[in-house]
Design a protein around this motif. Structure first.
Motif, short mmCIF file in Angstrom:
data_model
loop_
_atom_site.label_atom_id
_atom_site.label_comp_id
_atom_site.label_asym_id
_atom_site.label_seq_id
_atom_site.Cartn_x
_atom_site.Cartn_y
_atom_site.Cartn_z
N UNK A 37 86.12 63.38 15.05
CA UNK A 37 85.69 62.01 14.81
C UNK A 37 86.75 61.12 14.13
N UNK A 41 88.59 57.36 15.54
CA UNK A 41 88.91 56.10 14.85
C UNK A 41 90.40 55.78 14.99
N UNK A 120 90.57 67.05 10.14
CA UNK A 120 89.79 67.53 11.28
C UNK A 120 88.43 68.02 10.79
N UNK A 121 87.44 67.91 11.68
CA UNK A 121 86.09 68.35 11.32
C UNK A 121 85.97 69.87 11.29
#
Lengths: 253, 327
Positions: A37, A41, A120-121
């Motif tokens: 995510x 952006x 990072x997720x």
């Protein structure tokens, strides 16, 4: 301005995660993947900068064959080209190793600006951008909410802690890690999805892993910090039990 | 030295509140490995802060001072700290996991061909074997044990709330000053003044009851069901970052590392999975109730009462029951 956006493909947030048999990584079979995510952006910021200042947006992603779906999504949203660094062994590489893969691809492109998400997720190390800038010998700024092109380079808005911000002026070429919330994310249009099929995706092979500094020895479920009382029943039964707790234990009613 | 070197953070003579948590981590790591612990403060005119550090149990306190370190820049800090680490040769360099550290420490580690072990939530260290640093993965769903396989130095940053600042051991330490060699031309970024967008009108830190909403709410149109619950409980409404990013609630209602840190009597988390950035902002709450459809959501690790289920069924029922109880 030629802008390169480094994106990562990560498991979807709602994905059911299972630890692999060797206990060192998650079981990747049947996992659904999506764009990280914060990187979405970064891509959005790149597309808006191109709309304002002209130039080209190139999406860059390292990983196995499956990451080409994320690159296609980036093309559908408006990236002009994509570069896939083909590597099936990302889990064996530490941040420095990944940043070296990206640096080799970036050098061949010599962009004016490199954007990536602030973390990072999945691994959440939050370093790839900063390490990449260091390897390339260019200035960087992290946790960026706004980017503006100036006569001499860039003026960016950095988020600091506790609601504080700061503007930073910096020369180009530069690398920025982008924070979420600065922009609204766009959806790919039908036209964009159609167009993406005609856009160029080049593939470069990753160099072999040389040395690593870090080892991820084991992954496991976190231990509970509190003894949680689970409340079950129909919604009305749950509500009644919660009200009891709120009255007699938490004492807020 | 081959010990632990803790690099503390200050801004204009005031410590970052996480600095002493990192110092506690450094002291405990040094103690368990049987090696000395030192600490450094970096900036311009930091002697008063150095004197404060000299009242702690440390081998040495180092004031790293330079005119060009008055205003934080990643270039200035990387250049100065590279020289400090080469001079002191510590085995471990420990930082608080602040926004500033996230900005420069990965570049510093890269100069040594090392990787910063960031956001550490626990350290397992015993004399003899190399320590294990615990980090979270996948938004807190999993823990991971990391170990450095390369030689020293090992660079580590400590997540907020992992170690207690009040556990720092007292003592006396000699102070030495270090003036790194930095040229103005080496600093490429020009930072401006710090500013706030607008005076925040919402002070969540003082609220005794908070109802907080996360991604699980799905879309902006659903926010009113949470507002109704908050109103019924007389609670302040709060949110996790994605809700504010989407503009569904104003940024000033955000709880977490980039928002406000709260410690209410009750924190009712609805549709919040509990990534570490959120947990650090609310784990001081006295009681936590979590409602989430994912039974493995990390929010349940810090919840006193947990409900696994559909918030769209449970929240309206709870609002009704609270109103009835208040009669």
């Amino acid at each position: 301005m030629k802008i390169l956006v480094a994106i990562k493909q990560v498991p979807e947030r709602d994905a059911q995660i299972h630890i692999a048999a060797d206990g060192k990584w998650i079981d990747e079979d049947d996992l659904a993947y999506t764009i990280n995510e914060p990187d979405a952006y970064a891509l959005e910021e790149a597309l808006q900068l191109k709309e304002k200042n002209g130039g080209e947006v190139v999406a860059l992603c390292a990983g196995p064959e499956r990451v080409t779906s994320t690159l296609r999504d980036a093309l559908a949203k408006g990236a002009d080209r994509a570069i896939h660094i083909e590597a099936d062994d990302l889990a064996e590489r530490d941040t420095l190793g990944i940043a070296e893969l990206l640096a080799a691809a970036v050098k061949a492109e010599s962009p004016d600006l490199i954007l990536t998400g602030l973390q990072s997720d999945d691994l959440g190390l939050g370093q790839t951008g900063v390490v990449l800038a260091e390897l390339l010998g260019i200035p960087h700024a992290t946790i960026i909410m706004q980017v503006e092109k100036t006569d001499t380079g860039l003026r960016v808005k950095r988020e600091l802690e506790d609601g504080w911000f700061q503007h930073v002026d910096m020369p180009l070429p530069a690398l920025l890690t982008i924070q979420s919330g600065g922009n609204k994310l766009r959806y790919a249009t039908l036209m964009g999805i159609k167009k993406a099929k005609t856009k160029e995706t080049s593939t470069v092979a990753a160099d072999a892993v040389t040395s690593t500094a870090l080892e991820l020895a084991r992954i496991y479920l976190p231990e509970k910090q509190k003894q949680t009382t689970m409340i079950t029943g129909t919604p009305d039964q749950i509500a009644a039990q919660l009200v009891e707790k709120l009255k007699f234990e938490v004492r807020v009613i | 030295m081959s010990g632990v070197l803790v690099v503390l953070e200050q801004h204009e003579g005031t410590w970052n509140r996480m600095s002493f948590e990192a110092l506690a981590a450094g002291q405990q790591l040094a103690e368990s490995l049987g090696i000395p612990c030192s600490a450094a403060v970096i900036g311009k005119s930091v002697a008063a802060l150095g004197s404060e550090l000299a009242t702690k149990k440390l081998d040495t306190v180092i004031d790293v001072e330079h005119e060009l370190l008055g205003e934080y820049t990643s270039d200035g800090y990387v250049i100065a700290l590279e020289q400090l680490v080469r001079q002191e040769s510590p085995a471990y360099v420990v930082f608080p996991h602040t926004y500033q550290v996230r900005d420069f420490a990965p570049a510093l580690a890269t100069r040594f061909r090392r990787v910063l072990i960031s956001d550490v939530v626990a350290i397992k260290a015993e004399g003899g074997s190399s320590p294990v640093f615990v980090r979270q993965l996948l938004q807190g769903k999993l823990n991971a044990d990391y170990r450095q396989t390369a030689d020293a130095p090992t660079f580590v940053s400590i997540q907020a709330g992992t170690f207690r600042a009040d556990s720092v051991a007292e003592g006396t330490a000699p102070i030495k000053a270090m003036t790194p060699a930095i040229e103005a031309s080496q600093i490429r970024n020009k930072p401006g003044e710090r500013f706030r967008e607008s005076a925040s009108t919402v002070d969540l830190t003082a609220a005794p009851v908070i109802v907080s909403v996360g991604r699980g709410i799905g879309e902006a149109e659903n926010i009113p069901i949470i507002e109704e619950l908050a109103a019924a409980l007389g609670a302040e409404l709060a949110a996790s970052r994605p809700i504010c990013d989407n503009g569904w609630l104003p940024m000033e209602r955000q709880v977490g590392s980039s928002g406000q840190t709260v410690a209410p009597k009750l924190y009712l988390a609805v549709g919040i999975s509990g990534a570490i950035q959120h947990l650090v902002g609310m784990k001081g709450s006295k009681a936590v109730i979590a409602i989430n459809k994912d039974e493995n959501a990390p929010i349940f690790e810090v919840a006193d009462f947990g409900v696994v289920g559909d918030l769209f069924e449970i929240v309206p029922a709870l609002t009704k029951a609270v109103l009835a109880a208040k009669g």
